[in-house]
Design a protein around this motif. Structure first.
Motif, PDB file in Angstrom:
ATOM      1  N   UNK A   1       1.590  -2.705 -13.567  1.00  0.00           N
ATOM      2  CA  UNK A   1       1.006  -1.418 -13.940  1.00  0.00           C
ATOM      3  C   UNK A   1       0.471  -0.650 -12.738  1.00  0.00           C
ATOM      4  N   UNK A   2      -0.190  -1.327 -11.805  1.00  0.00           N
ATOM      5  CA  UNK A   2      -0.745  -0.640 -10.637  1.00  0.00           C
ATOM      6  C   UNK A   2       0.366  -0.041  -9.772  1.00  0.00           C
ATOM      7  N   UNK A   3       1.427  -0.800  -9.584  1.00  0.00           N
ATOM      8  CA  UNK A   3       2.511  -0.307  -8.721  1.00  0.00           C
ATOM      9  C   UNK A   3       3.313   0.794  -9.413  1.00  0.00           C
ATOM     10  N   UNK A   4       3.363   0.769 -10.730  1.00  0.00           N
ATOM     11  CA  UNK A   4       3.992   1.882 -11.442  1.00  0.00           C
ATOM     12  C   UNK A   4       3.237   3.176 -11.185  1.00  0.00           C
ATOM     13  N   UNK A   5       1.918   3.111 -11.222  1.00  0.00           N
ATOM     14  CA  UNK A   5       1.104   4.299 -10.941  1.00  0.00           C
ATOM     15  C   UNK A   5       1.327   4.780  -9.508  1.00  0.00           C
ATOM     16  N   UNK A   6       1.408   3.822  -8.561  1.00  0.00           N
ATOM     17  CA  UNK A   6       1.601   4.189  -7.159  1.00  0.00           C
ATOM     18  C   UNK A   6       2.925   4.916  -6.960  1.00  0.00           C
TER      19      UNK A   6
ATOM     20  N   UNK B   1       8.004   3.704   2.175  1.00  0.00           N
ATOM     21  CA  UNK B   1       9.221   3.202   2.819  1.00  0.00           C
ATOM     22  C   UNK B   1      10.248   2.772   1.769  1.00  0.00           C
ATOM     23  N   UNK B   2       9.786   2.075   0.752  1.00  0.00           N
ATOM     24  CA  UNK B   2      10.702   1.655  -0.318  1.00  0.00           C
ATOM     25  C   UNK B   2      11.250   2.870  -1.053  1.00  0.00           C
ATOM     26  N   UNK B   3      10.385   3.829  -1.341  1.00  0.00           N
ATOM     27  CA  UNK B   3      10.810   5.040  -2.047  1.00  0.00           C
ATOM     28  C   UNK B   3      11.828   5.826  -1.219  1.00  0.00           C
ATOM     29  N   UNK B   4      11.587   5.937   0.084  1.00  0.00           N
ATOM     30  CA  UNK B   4      12.522   6.659   0.942  1.00  0.00           C
ATOM     31  C   UNK B   4      13.850   5.921   1.066  1.00  0.00           C
ATOM     32  N   UNK B   5      13.807   4.589   1.151  1.00  0.00           N
ATOM     33  CA  UNK B   5      15.029   3.800   1.219  1.00  0.00           C
ATOM     34  C   UNK B   5      15.854   3.965  -0.052  1.00  0.00           C
ATOM     35  N   UNK B   6      15.171   3.943  -1.192  1.00  0.00           N
ATOM     36  CA  UNK B   6      15.871   4.132  -2.468  1.00  0.00           C
ATOM     37  C   UNK B   6      16.488   5.527  -2.553  1.00  0.00           C
ATOM     38  N   UNK B   7      15.732   6.558  -2.098  1.00  0.00           N
ATOM     39  CA  UNK B   7      16.280   7.903  -2.111  1.00  0.00           C
ATOM     40  C   UNK B   7      17.489   8.046  -1.218  1.00  0.00           C
TER      41      UNK B   7
ATOM     42  N   UNK C   1       0.850  -1.188   0.000  1.00  0.00           N
ATOM     43  CA  UNK C   1       0.000   0.000   0.000  1.00  0.00           C
ATOM     44  C   UNK C   1       0.892   1.247   0.000  1.00  0.00           C
ATOM     45  N   UNK C   2       0.285   2.418   0.222  1.00  0.00           N
ATOM     46  CA  UNK C   2       1.021   3.668   0.135  1.00  0.00           C
ATOM     47  C   UNK C   2       2.121   3.750   1.193  1.00  0.00           C
TER      48      UNK C   2
ATOM     49  N   UNK D   1       4.683   6.411  -9.243  1.00  0.00           N
ATOM     50  CA  UNK D   1       4.678   7.662  -9.999  1.00  0.00           C
ATOM     51  C   UNK D   1       3.989   8.767  -9.186  1.00  0.00           C
ATOM     52  N   UNK D   2       2.916   8.427  -8.495  1.00  0.00           N
ATOM     53  CA  UNK D   2       2.242   9.416  -7.652  1.00  0.00           C
ATOM     54  C   UNK D   2       3.117   9.833  -6.473  1.00  0.00           C
ATOM     55  N   UNK D   3       3.871   8.881  -5.925  1.00  0.00           N
ATOM     56  CA  UNK D   3       4.790   9.235  -4.831  1.00  0.00           C
ATOM     57  C   UNK D   3       5.838  10.238  -5.296  1.00  0.00           C
ATOM     58  N   UNK D   4       6.320  10.082  -6.507  1.00  0.00           N
ATOM     59  CA  UNK D   4       7.299  11.028  -7.049  1.00  0.00           C
ATOM     60  C   UNK D   4       6.706  12.423  -7.177  1.00  0.00           C
ATOM     61  N   UNK D   5       5.420  12.498  -7.572  1.00  0.00           N
ATOM     62  CA  UNK D   5       4.791  13.799  -7.742  1.00  0.00           C
ATOM     63  C   UNK D   5       4.599  14.522  -6.413  1.00  0.00           C
ATOM     64  N   UNK D   6       4.321  13.762  -5.360  1.00  0.00           N
ATOM     65  CA  UNK D   6       4.020  14.361  -4.064  1.00  0.00           C
ATOM     66  C   UNK D   6       5.221  14.349  -3.123  1.00  0.00           C
ATOM     67  N   UNK D   7       6.385  14.225  -3.669  1.00  0.00           N
ATOM     68  CA  UNK D   7       7.580  14.266  -2.836  1.00  0.00           C
ATOM     69  C   UNK D   7       7.748  15.686  -2.290  1.00  0.00           C
ATOM     70  N   UNK D   8       7.911  15.842  -0.968  1.00  0.00           N
ATOM     71  CA  UNK D   8       8.008  17.203  -0.406  1.00  0.00           C
ATOM     72  C   UNK D   8       9.255  17.917  -0.891  1.00  0.00           C
ATOM     73  N   UNK D   9       9.140  19.194  -1.243  1.00  0.00           N
ATOM     74  CA  UNK D   9      10.320  19.939  -1.710  1.00  0.00           C
ATOM     75  C   UNK D   9      11.304  20.187  -0.579  1.00  0.00           C
TER      76      UNK D   9
END
Length: 382
Positions: free
Chosen positions: A92-97, A70-76, A64-65, A99-107
């Protein structure tokens, strides 16, 4: 609870068969229910600095989100440390998930840099002026409502909440006597010591009695008392009313059809207007007592001579000039305290801010009112 028992604990495996390249395969459930254990798991992974890391999420059962974040933050974190990373095993579903995380990454946080400009200065000045006008209108609103309530209460004295007035009088007056008396005693002693130090050089140290008597009775006694009452009782009024606003007790009074001004504001202001003249008189006596002790010990002026010189320097009119100011200053302090208390919103930060503003505004207006009275008494020759 049965649902929680079916959670597959998150796990990982590392494959280093390819030189310079590690494949990190994640398994299990990576959801909000297992986020704590997943975060500890990622924190335990140790990778060499010169390796390319492929993160394979194809074997994750549930994602889930929270798990994706957690995976996105670990990769970063790996990329920030200089490693190259790849995310593989995405449907395909996880690609969308992701991709949305990338858009909402805090500046990234950037400190605000405010440069001085004439326009900004004028804007800030205008805002302060508008706020001052709003505060004045709020005070006039409370004052008008107070007059209407008094017009209703005076023909029917039983409507006056005498117990509330007595309780507020006890807190404002009786509870404040020790600190007012002590501070006034010290101020009177300081005035006499400083005045005597300079007048002694000219051989007219006896006039320190005139200086202390007139200054204390006309100005210092009432100003000092009003400032201490503003800091002590005014802040208490604001905190009490603000707490009632936060707990929606004020709204409850509106709902049951009771007047907030009659129930909460009138007893406090009436008690303060009765208390401040009494505290001012106590302040005058304490300050003169301190002045008398200092002139006796420092200037060798005995108490009898001090009283004789004081009687010649002052009159009943001098005492009344100070006492007449006290109810008006009490009204100002009470109005500001109640206005700021009723402006409190639903947070402790708002309560603290309005309590501070109440004390600052009350002290400022007390000094302004004293200046107006000084001009008025000078114009009428008092």
């Amino acid at each position: 609870m049965a649902f929680l028992d079916k959670i597959i604990p998150p796990a990982f495996s590392l494959d280093g068969s390819v030189p310079g390249r590690k494949t990190l395969t994640l398994t299990g459930d990576w959801t909000v229910n297992s986020a704590e254990s997943a975060e500890r798991l990622l924190g335990s992974i140790d990778l060499a600095p010169d390796q390319v890391v492929c993160i394979d999420i194809s074997r994750i059962e549930s994602l889930d989100t929270s798990g994706a974040w957690l995976v996105h933050r670990f990769r970063g974190g790996l990329e920030f440390g200089g490693k190259r990373t790849e995310l593989i095993g995405l449907d395909e579903k996880r690609k969308v998930l992701f991709r949305e995380l990338e858009k909402h990454h805090p500046p990234a946080w950037k400190p605000e840099r405010q440069r001085f400009s004439i326009v900004g200065f004028l804007e800030a000045t205008g805002r302060v002026g508008v706020d001052a006008v709003k505060d004045g209108l709020a005070m006039l609103n409370i004052l008008g409502t107070l007059g209407a309530v008094l017009a209703t209460v005076l023909p029917h004295p039983k409507r006056l909440r005498s117990i509330s007035v007595a309780v507020q009088f006890d807190r404002s007056c009786i509870g404040g006597v020790p600190i007012v008396a002590l501070m006034s005693f010290l101020i009177g002693a300081i005035i006499s010591q400083q005045g005597g130090f300079y007048l002694k050089q000219f051989g007219v140290e006896v006039y320190v009695v005139d200086l202390a008597g007139i200054l204390i009775l006309r100005e210092m006694g009432v100003i000092l008392t009003a400032i201490m009452v503003a800091g002590r009782s005014g802040s208490a009024f604001t905190a009490e009313l603000g707490s009632m606003r936060m707990q929606e007790e004020v709204d409850a009074l509106h709902v049951i059809g009771m007047s907030v001004t009659e129930v909460l504001v009138l007893p406090r202001i009436l008690a303060l207007m009765i208390a401040l003249p009494i505290l001012t008189f106590i302040s005058d006596i304490s300050a003169l007592f301190g002045a008398g002790l200092v002139t006796w010990s420092y200037l060798d002026i005995p108490p009898q001579a001090f009283l004789v010189q004081l009687q010649a320097a002052i009159s009943t009119k001098t005492l009344m000039v100070g006492l007449v100011k006290a109810p008006f200053m009490a009204l100002i302090v009470g109005l500001i305290a109640c206005v700021e208390g009723l402006k409190v919103e639903g947070s402790s930060e708002s309560l603290g801010r309005h309590t501070t503003m109440s004390v600052v505004k009350a002290i400022f207006l007390v000094i302004v009112v004293d200046g107006v009275f000084a001009i008025f008494f000078a114009a009428i020759g008092v």
